[in-house]
Design an enzyme around this catalytic site. Sequence first.
Site, PDB file in Angstrom:
ATOM      1  CB  SER A 124      -0.854  -0.035   1.265  1.00 39.30           C
ATOM      2  OG  SER A 124      -1.445   1.215   1.495  1.00 39.30           O
ATOM      3  CE1 TYR A 148      -3.859  -2.804   5.657  1.00 40.87           C
ATOM      4  CE2 TYR A 148      -3.436  -0.466   5.300  1.00 40.87           C
ATOM      5  CZ  TYR A 148      -3.685  -1.723   4.793  1.00 40.87           C
ATOM      6  OH  TYR A 148      -3.749  -1.906   3.431  1.00 40.87           O
ATOM      7  CE  LYS A 152      -1.481  -4.546   3.398  1.00 39.12           C
ATOM      8  NZ  LYS A 152      -1.784  -5.839   2.801  1.00 39.12           N
TER       9      LYS A 152
HETATM   10  P1  NAD Z   1     -10.952  -7.062   1.281  1.00 36.54           P
HETATM   11  O1  NAD Z   1     -11.138  -7.076   2.763  1.00 36.54           O
HETATM   12  O2  NAD Z   1     -12.133  -6.822   0.424  1.00 36.54           O
HETATM   13  O3  NAD Z   1     -10.263  -8.430   0.813  1.00 36.54           O
HETATM   14  C1  NAD Z   1      -9.372  -9.155   1.635  1.00 36.54           C
HETATM   15  C2  NAD Z   1      -9.841 -10.597   1.652  1.00 36.54           C
HETATM   16  O4  NAD Z   1      -8.939 -11.363   2.461  1.00 36.54           O
HETATM   17  C3  NAD Z   1     -11.237 -10.769   2.245  1.00 36.54           C
HETATM   18  O5  NAD Z   1     -12.023 -11.515   1.350  1.00 36.54           O
HETATM   19  C4  NAD Z   1     -11.000 -11.531   3.543  1.00 36.54           C
HETATM   20  O6  NAD Z   1     -12.077 -12.392   3.867  1.00 36.54           O
HETATM   21  C5  NAD Z   1      -9.708 -12.261   3.253  1.00 36.54           C
HETATM   22  N1  NAD Z   1      -8.882 -12.601   4.416  1.00 36.54           N
HETATM   23  C6  NAD Z   1      -8.482 -11.781   5.415  1.00 36.54           C
HETATM   24  N2  NAD Z   1      -7.723 -12.464   6.290  1.00 36.54           N
HETATM   25  C7  NAD Z   1      -7.625 -13.738   5.837  1.00 36.54           C
HETATM   26  C8  NAD Z   1      -6.987 -14.911   6.294  1.00 36.54           C
HETATM   27  N3  NAD Z   1      -6.299 -14.947   7.445  1.00 36.54           N
HETATM   28  N4  NAD Z   1      -7.101 -16.040   5.572  1.00 36.54           N
HETATM   29  C9  NAD Z   1      -7.815 -16.050   4.423  1.00 36.54           C
HETATM   30  N5  NAD Z   1      -8.456 -14.976   3.939  1.00 36.54           N
HETATM   31  C10 NAD Z   1      -8.356 -13.831   4.637  1.00 36.54           C
HETATM   32  O7  NAD Z   1      -9.812  -5.996   0.959  1.00 36.54           O
HETATM   33  P2  NAD Z   1      -9.321  -5.398  -0.428  1.00 36.54           P
HETATM   34  O8  NAD Z   1      -9.702  -3.965  -0.448  1.00 36.54           O
HETATM   35  O9  NAD Z   1      -9.699  -6.283  -1.533  1.00 36.54           O
HETATM   36  O10 NAD Z   1      -7.750  -5.444  -0.204  1.00 36.54           O
HETATM   37  C11 NAD Z   1      -6.956  -6.522  -0.637  1.00 36.54           C
HETATM   38  C12 NAD Z   1      -5.527  -6.310  -0.167  1.00 36.54           C
HETATM   39  O11 NAD Z   1      -5.051  -5.060  -0.689  1.00 36.54           O
HETATM   40  C13 NAD Z   1      -5.378  -6.226   1.350  1.00 36.54           C
HETATM   41  O12 NAD Z   1      -4.181  -6.866   1.707  1.00 36.54           O
HETATM   42  C14 NAD Z   1      -5.279  -4.733   1.607  1.00 36.54           C
HETATM   43  O13 NAD Z   1      -4.545  -4.448   2.782  1.00 36.54           O
HETATM   44  C15 NAD Z   1      -4.538  -4.259   0.365  1.00 36.54           C
HETATM   45  N6  NAD Z   1      -4.786  -2.844   0.061  1.00 36.54           N
HETATM   46  C16 NAD Z   1      -6.094  -2.423  -0.068  1.00 36.54           C
HETATM   47  C17 NAD Z   1      -6.326  -1.084  -0.327  1.00 36.54           C
HETATM   48  C18 NAD Z   1      -7.743  -0.575  -0.466  1.00 36.54           C
HETATM   49  O14 NAD Z   1      -7.953   0.640  -0.397  1.00 36.54           O
HETATM   50  N7  NAD Z   1      -8.741  -1.414  -0.679  1.00 36.54           N
HETATM   51  C19 NAD Z   1      -5.257  -0.180  -0.464  1.00 36.54           C
HETATM   52  C20 NAD Z   1      -3.955  -0.651  -0.347  1.00 36.54           C
HETATM   53  C21 NAD Z   1      -3.745  -2.004  -0.076  1.00 36.54           C
HETATM   54  C1  UD1 Z   2      -6.815   5.357   4.107  1.00 36.08           C
HETATM   55  C2  UD1 Z   2      -5.908   4.802   5.171  1.00 36.08           C
HETATM   56  C3  UD1 Z   2      -4.669   4.194   4.498  1.00 36.08           C
HETATM   57  C4  UD1 Z   2      -5.092   3.133   3.487  1.00 36.08           C
HETATM   58  C5  UD1 Z   2      -6.060   3.769   2.479  1.00 36.08           C
HETATM   59  C6  UD1 Z   2      -6.591   2.787   1.471  1.00 36.08           C
HETATM   60  C7  UD1 Z   2      -6.291   6.175   7.189  1.00 36.08           C
HETATM   61  C8  UD1 Z   2      -5.700   7.182   8.128  1.00 36.08           C
HETATM   62  N1  UD1 Z   2      -5.542   5.853   6.112  1.00 36.08           N
HETATM   63  O1  UD1 Z   2      -6.105   6.305   3.408  1.00 36.08           O
HETATM   64  O2  UD1 Z   2      -3.816   3.617   5.458  1.00 36.08           O
HETATM   65  O3  UD1 Z   2      -3.954   2.618   2.804  1.00 36.08           O
HETATM   66  O4  UD1 Z   2      -7.179   4.331   3.183  1.00 36.08           O
HETATM   67  O5  UD1 Z   2      -7.358   1.809   2.095  1.00 36.08           O
HETATM   68  O6  UD1 Z   2      -7.372   5.637   7.416  1.00 36.08           O
HETATM   69  N2  UD1 Z   2     -12.205  11.488   3.804  1.00 36.08           N
HETATM   70  C9  UD1 Z   2     -13.231  12.324   4.222  1.00 36.08           C
HETATM   71  N3  UD1 Z   2     -14.357  11.760   4.753  1.00 36.08           N
HETATM   72  C10 UD1 Z   2     -14.510  10.410   4.887  1.00 36.08           C
HETATM   73  C11 UD1 Z   2     -13.465   9.562   4.456  1.00 36.08           C
HETATM   74  C12 UD1 Z   2     -12.315  10.143   3.926  1.00 36.08           C
HETATM   75  O7  UD1 Z   2     -13.127  13.545   4.119  1.00 36.08           O
HETATM   76  O8  UD1 Z   2     -15.556   9.956   5.397  1.00 36.08           O
HETATM   77  C13 UD1 Z   2     -11.007  12.090   3.186  1.00 36.08           C
HETATM   78  C14 UD1 Z   2      -9.699  11.778   3.906  1.00 36.08           C
HETATM   79  O9  UD1 Z   2      -9.404  12.745   4.870  1.00 36.08           O
HETATM   80  C15 UD1 Z   2      -8.714  11.789   2.725  1.00 36.08           C
HETATM   81  C16 UD1 Z   2      -9.540  11.317   1.526  1.00 36.08           C
HETATM   82  O10 UD1 Z   2     -10.891  11.536   1.896  1.00 36.08           O
HETATM   83  O11 UD1 Z   2      -8.282  13.109   2.462  1.00 36.08           O
HETATM   84  C17 UD1 Z   2      -9.346   9.838   1.223  1.00 36.08           C
HETATM   85  O12 UD1 Z   2      -9.581   9.082   2.399  1.00 36.08           O
HETATM   86  P1  UD1 Z   2      -9.566   7.465   2.394  1.00 36.08           P
HETATM   87  O13 UD1 Z   2     -10.441   6.989   1.314  1.00 36.08           O
HETATM   88  O14 UD1 Z   2      -9.857   7.017   3.793  1.00 36.08           O
HETATM   89  O15 UD1 Z   2      -8.079   7.084   1.970  1.00 36.08           O
HETATM   90  P2  UD1 Z   2      -6.662   7.512   2.620  1.00 36.08           P
HETATM   91  O16 UD1 Z   2      -6.824   8.618   3.573  1.00 36.08           O
HETATM   92  O17 UD1 Z   2      -5.727   7.709   1.501  1.00 36.08           O
END
Ligand code: NAD
Ligand code: UD1
Length: 338
Positions: A124, A148, A152
């Site tokens: 991330s 979190y 990572k």
């Molecule tokens: P998500 O929660 O929708 O998907 C994660 C999946 O992993 C879920 O289906 C959950 O049931 C499964 N899971 C969790 N722990 C497990 C375990 N111990 N064994 C088996 N399955 C397990 O999340 P996502 O948004 O699809 O994210 C996927 C990956 O990308 C995550 O590692 C997350 O940290 C990373 N990531 C997500 C974002 C985002 O904004 N969505 C941003 C940066 C990184």
């Molecule tokens: C958040 C996480 C980050 C994670 C990323 C993707 C925090 C502090 N950081 O980041 O670790 O990798 O999501 O999953 O939670 N915002 C609002 N109102 C809301 C929600 C968000 O104003 O209800 C604003 C936030 O202040 C930010 C922007 O929208 O400026 C995006 O927020 P968000 O979607 O939560 O992503 P990140 O802050 O980038």
Amino acid sequence: MAILVTGGAGYIGSHTCVELLNAGYKVIVVDNLSNSCETSLARVQEITGKELEFFKVDLLDKEALNFVFGKYDIEAVIHFAGLKAVGESCEIPLKYYQNNITGTLNLCEIMKKHEVKNLVFSSSATVYGEPKSVPVYEDFPLSATNPYGRSKLFIEEILQDLYKSDSSWNIALLRYFNPIGSHESGKIGEDPNGIPNNLLPFVAQVAVGKRAELSVFGDDYNTKDGTGIRDYIHVVDLSIGHLKAIKKLNSNPGIVAYNLGTGNGYSVFEIIEAYKKASQKEIPFKIIERRAGDIAISFANAEKAFNELDWKAERGIEEMCKDSWKWQSENPNGYDKS
Ligand code: NAD
Ligand code: UD1
């Protein structure tokens, strides 16, 4: 040969399964369904007209994982499984470390046992902490501000150590910026439990009438309109990046890190406007104080992925909001897990 996808029933995982199946890969999903449900995988099969294999397996259960690896000839693993809520990670850090780190250690151990050494890891942009400047490059210093993010960062370091100990591993650390949007069919999308933590799912739920108003976390940042700026990337573009990474691993690059972002930053107010346009709905909002731990501005330099993976994000903010709205309006209660 097959691709094993951990966390494949989740938001990014399910979209990546669609791209893998469409590209002709055999897909094996392991997921404990702690933050997802099997409906997403049924929809993946509906979209593609192809079948995948699913095992309800927790990465903390090494024996079950070993069974799946013994059953198939696996070429590479895409590792999405993990817990991802920043706020929750501060409340229950041990659970986050146990799930994300021990889960990854178990996975690597079983991969090694079965001589599967190509791994794509979901990292991330959070590993850049508060970046010293933007755009953010892959060689910027890394840090974390919450459990979190630290999970990572630790996993990235563990994978670096693993590679140093055995250079036959090939590992892609994909640092996602802010994934949003949905598959254009509207059949799969982001389905957060409870109150969404992230901006887009919250905005989508306001637009569909599930929540009264959005709270904007601060309008006094040093940005063009005072609200936070992020690099939002369409989840389908992000998913395609994983297929490019798998191809890259076949050329034995060792351990490599890539930013997956668009290189463009949008403010919270710009997102509200774009979503209003896409949904033709009002998005009432109020300004409240800043959220602890938030940074003002983050967006990627994604040239490394372009140069080395031949990947770049193709979908703009209008398409991201349009596709998100299709999913949200056609599935107001998500996958309806009740
Ligand atoms: P998500 O929660 O929708 O998907 C994660 C999946 O992993 C879920 O289906 C959950 O049931 C499964 N899971 C969790 N722990 C497990 C375990 N111990 N064994 C088996 N399955 C397990 O999340 P996502 O948004 O699809 O994210 C996927 C990956 O990308 C995550 O590692 C997350 O940290 C990373 N990531 C997500 C974002 C985002 O904004 N969505 C941003 C940066 C990184
Ligand atoms: C958040 C996480 C980050 C994670 C990323 C993707 C925090 C502090 N950081 O980041 O670790 O990798 O999501 O999953 O939670 N915002 C609002 N109102 C809301 C929600 C968000 O104003 O209800 C604003 C936030 O202040 C930010 C922007 O929208 O400026 C995006 O927020 P968000 O979607 O939560 O992503 P990140 O802050 O980038």
